[in-house]
Design a protein around this motif. Structure first.
Motif, mmCIF file in Angstrom:
data_model
loop_
_atom_site.group_PDB
_atom_site.id
_atom_site.type_symbol
_atom_site.label_atom_id
_atom_site.label_comp_id
_atom_site.label_asym_id
_atom_site.label_seq_id
_atom_site.Cartn_x
_atom_site.Cartn_y
_atom_site.Cartn_z
ATOM 1 N N ARG A 107 -19.316 6.783 7.518
ATOM 2 C CA ARG A 107 -20.646 7.292 7.675
ATOM 3 C C ARG A 107 -20.083 8.460 8.044
ATOM 4 O O ARG A 107 -20.581 9.714 7.660
ATOM 5 C CB ARG A 107 -20.748 6.819 8.180
ATOM 6 N N VAL A 108 -18.288 9.354 8.479
ATOM 7 C CA VAL A 108 -18.177 10.784 8.561
ATOM 8 C C VAL A 108 -17.471 11.347 7.101
ATOM 9 O O VAL A 108 -17.448 12.151 7.469
ATOM 10 C CB VAL A 108 -17.707 10.243 9.456
ATOM 11 N N ARG A 121 -24.381 4.100 11.620
ATOM 12 C CA ARG A 121 -24.638 4.589 12.483
ATOM 13 C C ARG A 121 -24.915 3.477 12.943
ATOM 14 O O ARG A 121 -24.946 3.194 14.161
ATOM 15 C CB ARG A 121 -25.471 6.079 12.973
ATOM 16 N N GLN A 122 -26.769 3.790 13.183
ATOM 17 C CA GLN A 122 -27.598 2.353 13.548
ATOM 18 C C GLN A 122 -26.834 1.133 13.101
ATOM 19 O O GLN A 122 -26.915 -0.172 14.791
ATOM 20 C CB GLN A 122 -28.524 2.650 13.826
ATOM 21 N N PRO A 176 -18.256 3.345 10.854
ATOM 22 C CA PRO A 176 -17.719 4.628 11.409
ATOM 23 C C PRO A 176 -17.244 5.421 10.577
ATOM 24 O O PRO A 176 -17.087 7.119 10.348
ATOM 25 C CB PRO A 176 -17.111 4.403 13.132
ATOM 26 N N GLY A 236 -20.201 13.287 6.631
ATOM 27 C CA GLY A 236 -21.422 13.081 7.227
ATOM 28 C C GLY A 236 -22.480 13.156 7.007
ATOM 29 O O GLY A 236 -23.392 13.560 6.321
ATOM 30 N N PHE A 245 -23.864 -0.503 12.818
ATOM 31 C CA PHE A 245 -22.940 -0.021 13.768
ATOM 32 C C PHE A 245 -23.109 -0.386 15.061
ATOM 33 O O PHE A 245 -22.706 -1.495 16.248
ATOM 34 C CB PHE A 245 -21.887 0.980 14.062
ATOM 35 N N ARG A 246 -24.304 0.048 15.931
ATOM 36 C CA ARG A 246 -24.877 0.057 17.133
ATOM 37 C C ARG A 246 -24.893 -0.931 17.370
ATOM 38 O O ARG A 246 -24.877 -2.064 18.376
ATOM 39 C CB ARG A 246 -25.028 1.402 17.861
ATOM 40 N N ALA A 300 -25.540 6.639 5.266
ATOM 41 C CA ALA A 300 -24.771 7.834 7.052
ATOM 42 C C ALA A 300 -25.389 6.934 7.835
ATOM 43 O O ALA A 300 -24.932 6.771 9.027
ATOM 44 C CB ALA A 300 -24.295 8.279 6.485
ATOM 45 N N ASP A 301 -26.703 7.445 8.078
ATOM 46 C CA ASP A 301 -27.306 7.487 8.925
ATOM 47 C C ASP A 301 -27.539 6.075 9.127
ATOM 48 O O ASP A 301 -27.928 5.973 10.843
ATOM 49 C CB ASP A 301 -28.335 8.222 9.547
#
Lengths: 316, 381
Positions: free
Chosen positions: A288-289, A256-257, A285, A293, A259-260, A252-253
């Protein structure tokens, strides 16, 4: 310890990849993303070829289910693979009518596959329930995150309880399924981005030759590979709860990265529908939630490791 | 795929833990606090490694012909984990076992193997590493320390820097440039230099991370016998690459991070902080990074166990190890507050040790470069 797939496992991955070349892929996913549709044909193909029931097989099990789920995600399949291949077999001896949606009791937020689901697996405290879903129980929720979502129109039937301990078992397998799907999405998003940055030239050289860009991609690779091995380990350990939670927290974390970074480094082209990135990246996104999340996975992990009687310092 | 330890490996870990329980004195924690380069640690490592050698565990991963037991790389990993959890009582001798010995096995003359490998396997010799120079850090291949033949000796002239474990060291694994016209990797030679050779002067560089952690080595026309050369003249870069492939995952830093995290969780519980969801979240986040570092290191060990050539997996594991050490030491300070900064506190020693993770044995940036090139196939910048 042995980190290599055996010959049978390699053959399974090759076979499902061959099927996915015909029945899935970025272009098909992009069309379905725009229409909000579900890929029933892909589900049928997976069922017909036996991949859907691999976790229930005599010679196969959870690890094979994870490998296939990852492959489906890598091919951007618009199917409820993690729920069907990983979660449901851990709770029910017989296959459930699909598509299958996963939810926690009391969560009224938009839900992946709710509008298409014919089964809902519901985690409620220590117990899970199976609820048969009738057509029209959920209304579609319009979204740009490359997978269909829906919201229940009214209260659902009580459904069938699946026994004491099924709640924890469902959460562990759900976390493993999330890790496996996120792994597939992240692999594909990173591969595509790396390929694009090798080709795309600015200032007379490939963008991917700039060290500032390379280091960010390399760090993404660390995150993807960590997710890979934590997921396989959790599967090989029979969905050991702590291992599943670790894999999900890492996935999940990392998502996040990823995706960015994949979007930042792909520039404006990465936001378009003509470029394939979105069919994987926009799902990050969304997944991951799920199940609270990374924050919730991390808290659960801390309780799983240190929650009981204080453990003496030992191996990890 | 199999992610469980075999029964014999699990038993070995237990036996090793028992051995450590019996052979690490109560004073060890205080000794370790001075850092791996301190005199106390170096002295302790001699008696400790001798005991480990008596049990056959110091070099069990070496081939039988060199006094080992051909133990699998997994056994080696268990030793590394158990030692690092306890602050590495082998001191600098972990280097001897992990990469200096294996590199001598690969490139050494029969005489070198006889002399060095037997001493290393008895645990009674200390080595240091003469790699970095004032003008050659991450760009190691640009090193300038010169060496030329005069009769039966090499005459060495130049400066090495950031050298650890110098006190008590009898040998230096030394990189020199034997071809003055050469650039980069070509023309580099490895010398197994006796530290008592005339013309070697040592100066400590005081540092906050530990006592006697860094030194400069000045070679003022030092005379090193030519028979100390490891491998062919001018072919030393290949030797270095071989050695570094072994060195990069040598230390199971994640194991010490895991133990530190266990003690932080215990502290949080004692202080009534563990039920705070923010504390749980931070502990869980750090544990996730520890576990990722562990599994990526295991991947490298798995590749080594099957005899694969080094891959970028080594670099991935190193980067993950640094992320894990940073997270755990940051959390230690947040949870313990200034207590964690008082000299003598276990978390304080951990914090200073952890802060070197991204620099020691190749910086994070170098590892990222190698991942970008080898793993992702990105063009050279």
């Amino acid at each position: 310890m042995d980190f290599e797939l055996d010959a049978d496992q390699r053959a399974i991955v090759e076979a499902v990849d061959a099927l996915l070349v015909r029945h899935a892929g970025a272009r098909r996913a992009a069309e379905l993303a725009q229409s909000g549709g579900y890929d029933h044909a892909l589900d049928d193909a997976l069922e017909a070829s036996g991949f859907a029931q691999v976790a229930r097989g005599e010679e196969t099990g959870l690890l094979e289910a994870v490998l296939i789920t990852e492959a489906i995600a890598r091919s951007a399949g618009v199917v409820s693979a993690g729920a069907a291949l990983i979660v449901a077999p851990a709770l029910c001896a017989e296959p459930l009518p699909g598509p299958i949606a996963l939810a926690e009791r009391g969560d009224a937020r938009p839900l992946r596959f709710a509008a298409q689901a014919r089964s809902l697996l519901l985690a409620e405290g220590d117990e899970a329930r199976w609820i048969a879903i009738e057509d029209g129980s959920a209304e579609p929720v319009d979204n740009r995150f490359a997978l269909p979502m829906g919201r229940w129109r009214s209260a659902l039937p009580e459904g069938q309880p699946l026994g004491a301990g099924s709640g924890e078992r469902m959460r562990a397998h759900w976390r493993l399924a999330l890790a496996a799907e996120l792994l597939g999405y992240m692999e594909a998003a990173l591969d595509l981005t790396v390929g694009y940055l090798k080709e795309r030239h600015q200032f007379g050289r490939p963008i991917g030759s700039f060290q500032a860009v390379q280091h960010r991609l390399a760090l993404c690779s660390v995150l993807v590979e960590g997710t890979r091995w934590l997921s396989y380990e959790a599967a090989a350990k029979g969905a050991d709860p702590q291992a599943c939670t670790t894999a999900a927290a890492h996935a999940a974390d990392s998502a996040r990265q990823l995706f960015r970074e994949t979007h930042q480094l792909s520039g404006a082209m990465g936001f378009t529908r003509e470029h394939d990135l979105h069919v994987w990246s926009m799902r990050l996104p969304l997944l991951r939630v799920e199940l609270g999340g990374a924050s919730q996975h991390r808290r659960s992990l801390a309780r799983e490791r240190w929650g009981g009687a204080p453990k003496p310092g030992g191996g990890t | 795929m199999e992610f469980e330890w075999t029964e014999p490996d699990a038993q070995f870990r237990k036996d090793l833990q028992d051995f450590l329980g019996e052979n690490l004195p109560a004073s060890w924690e205080q000794i370790a606090h001075h850092g791996p380069g301190a005199d106390q640690t170096a002295d302790f490592s001699r008696s400790f490694c001798a005991k480990l050698a008596e049990r056959g565990w110091l070099t069990q991963s070496w081939p039988a012909e060199y006094g080992g037991e051909d133990a699998s790389p997994w056994r080696h990993a268990i030793v590394s984990e158990e030692m690092w959890q306890r602050g590495e009582p082998r001191g600098s001798q972990y280097m001897n076992v992990n990469w200096i010995g294996p590199t001598i096995m690969e490139y050494g003359s029969e005489e070198q193997k006889r002399d060095h490998l037997s001493r290393i396997s008895r645990g009674d010799v200390l080595w240091c590493q003469g790699f970095s120079e004032p003008e050659a850090g991450s760009d190691l291949a640009s090193l300038r320390t010169r060496a030329w033949r005069e009769g039966d000796d090499y005459v060495v002239d130049g400066t090495k820097i950031w050298t650890s474990y110098v006190n008590g060291a009898e040998y230096c694994f030394l990189l020199v440039r034997t071809d003055p016209e050469s650039k980069g990797g070509r023309g580099i030679t490895v010398l197994l230099a006796p530290m008592d050779a005339p013309g070697i002067v040592v100066r400590e560089i005081p540092a906050v991370i530990g006592e006697r952690y860094f030194h400069e080595l000045f070679f003022d026309r030092a005379r090193i016998p030519a028979h100390c050369r490891l491998g062919a003249e001018g072919e030393g870069w290949g030797v270095v690459r071989y050695a570094l492939a072994y060195e990069r995952v040598g230390a199971a830093r994640y194991a010490r991070a895991a133990r530190t995290l266990d003690s932080l969780a215990a502290h949080a519980r004692e202080q009534g902080l563990f039920d705070d969801s923010a504390v749980q979240e931070k502990l869980g986040a750090a544990l996730t990074l520890v576990e990722a570092a562990r599994i990526l290191t295991y991947r490298v060990i798995d590749l080594r166990a099957r005899g694969s050539a080094p891959t970028a997996d080594t670099n991935l594991a190193r980067i993950a190890g640094t992320l894990c050490e940073n997270a755990v030491s940051d959390l230690a300070v947040e949870l313990l507050g200034t207590e964690a900064l008082a000299y003598g506190h276990a978390a304080e020693a951990y914090f200073r040790m952890a802060m070197t993770a991204g620099v020691a044995v190749g910086t994070t940036e170098m590892n990222l470069d190698l991942v970008a090139g080898r793993q992702l196939g990105l063009p050279r910048s």
